[in-house]
Design a protein around this motif. Sequence first.
Motif, PDB file in Angstrom:
ATOM      1  N   UNK A 165      66.094  83.146 -14.189  1.00 33.35           N
ATOM      2  CA  UNK A 165      67.608  81.969 -14.357  1.00 33.35           C
ATOM      3  C   UNK A 165      68.581  82.833 -13.468  1.00 33.35           C
ATOM      4  N   UNK A 166      68.573  83.525 -12.873  1.00 36.01           N
ATOM      5  CA  UNK A 166      69.711  84.593 -12.205  1.00 36.01           C
ATOM      6  C   UNK A 166      69.515  84.096 -10.832  1.00 36.01           C
ATOM      7  N   UNK A 167      67.587  83.871 -10.366  1.00 37.76           N
ATOM      8  CA  UNK A 167      67.514  83.623  -8.950  1.00 37.76           C
ATOM      9  C   UNK A 167      67.885  82.117  -8.735  1.00 37.76           C
ATOM     10  N   UNK A 168      67.792  80.971  -9.864  1.00 38.90           N
ATOM     11  CA  UNK A 168      68.296  80.040  -9.747  1.00 38.90           C
ATOM     12  C   UNK A 168      69.110  79.678 -10.123  1.00 38.90           C
ATOM     13  N   UNK A 169      70.243  80.444 -10.162  1.00 39.54           N
ATOM     14  CA  UNK A 169      71.820  80.535 -10.449  1.00 39.54           C
ATOM     15  C   UNK A 169      72.253  80.548  -8.867  1.00 39.54           C
ATOM     16  N   UNK A 170      71.482  81.218  -8.736  1.00 40.02           N
ATOM     17  CA  UNK A 170      71.959  82.126  -6.715  1.00 40.02           C
ATOM     18  C   UNK A 170      71.334  81.084  -5.591  1.00 40.02           C
ATOM     19  N   UNK A 171      70.255  80.415  -6.092  1.00 38.73           N
ATOM     20  CA  UNK A 171      69.722  79.254  -4.900  1.00 38.73           C
ATOM     21  C   UNK A 171      70.600  77.944  -5.586  1.00 38.73           C
ATOM     22  N   UNK A 172      71.519  77.448  -6.357  1.00 40.73           N
ATOM     23  CA  UNK A 172      72.136  76.408  -6.794  1.00 40.73           C
ATOM     24  C   UNK A 172      73.238  77.114  -6.318  1.00 40.73           C
ATOM     25  N   UNK A 180      66.066  75.267  -7.498  1.00 32.49           N
ATOM     26  CA  UNK A 180      66.386  75.746  -8.582  1.00 32.49           C
ATOM     27  C   UNK A 180      65.659  75.212  -9.525  1.00 32.49           C
ATOM     28  N   UNK A 181      66.018  74.149  -9.428  1.00 35.50           N
ATOM     29  CA  UNK A 181      65.786  73.211 -10.572  1.00 35.50           C
ATOM     30  C   UNK A 181      63.682  73.402 -10.441  1.00 35.50           C
ATOM     31  N   UNK A 182      63.344  73.596  -9.869  1.00 36.86           N
ATOM     32  CA  UNK A 182      61.921  73.116  -9.633  1.00 36.86           C
ATOM     33  C   UNK A 182      61.614  75.254 -10.729  1.00 36.86           C
ATOM     34  N   UNK A 183      62.272  76.029 -10.246  1.00 34.36           N
ATOM     35  CA  UNK A 183      62.260  77.446 -10.710  1.00 34.36           C
ATOM     36  C   UNK A 183      62.955  77.245 -11.483  1.00 34.36           C
ATOM     37  N   UNK A 184      63.350  76.759 -12.248  1.00 32.91           N
ATOM     38  CA  UNK A 184      63.822  76.972 -13.764  1.00 32.91           C
ATOM     39  C   UNK A 184      63.044  75.406 -15.190  1.00 32.91           C
ATOM     40  N   UNK A 185      62.493  74.867 -14.145  1.00 33.99           N
ATOM     41  CA  UNK A 185      61.226  74.010 -14.835  1.00 33.99           C
ATOM     42  C   UNK A 185      60.300  74.214 -15.134  1.00 33.99           C
ATOM     43  N   UNK A 186      59.779  75.942 -14.289  1.00 32.06           N
ATOM     44  CA  UNK A 186      58.686  76.736 -14.498  1.00 32.06           C
ATOM     45  C   UNK A 186      59.338  77.401 -15.298  1.00 32.06           C
TER      46      UNK A 186
END
Length: 219
Positions: A165-172, A180-186
Amino acid sequence: MPWWSREADGEPAAMDGSRMPVRTGAADRGTVHELAVRNARAAALFSAGNAKEAVDLFEDTLRGCRALLGGDHHATLTVAGNLGVARVSAGKRRDGIHLIAENVADRARVLGDDDPRTLTARDALAVAYRLAGDVDDAVELSGQVSAQRRRTLGAAHPDTLTSRMGLARAQAAAGDLEAATALLSAAVHDAEQALPPRHPHLTALVECAEAIGMTRREG
């Protein structure tokens, strides 16, 4: 910010010598207990939103830990990490980031690069980078922690999910909403397979995914 005063990462019970060896005499053990109490009090101040007061108390506690236990003792490493996080929250972001980065290096040297306590500190540093606007560093470090935790703990472990989740937030924050959306979905899918429906980590992932999804639609 992640909080580090947990049993697995040197909570006060560990600081008093009951779970970690402390090479001190009987008279010093009382002083160690006092340091543990100060750390707990500073943690309570931080949790209550009094970051500036927490910084002062953590600084005093860290001086005591270094004098009595040495810089490499697990308790000293814990208090140093707590101080770094508190400084970031108190608005002293650059000072806090510098201290957390030093703490990551010290934990890696003393505890090992894949030790959960080292990864906790590294994850905190990634969050601090993101909060300071250093999004490229945040993406790189969050990705590193996520990969390490996935390898050592598994994809659906709560700590791994936190890093994903932290990585997705950083990507966003870096503008890569698609990644970010793809990572969070997985991550949500993995969490749904491994955790009960009302688990707080699953709830946090879903809320984060919804927020990023709304941002994406608005953009």
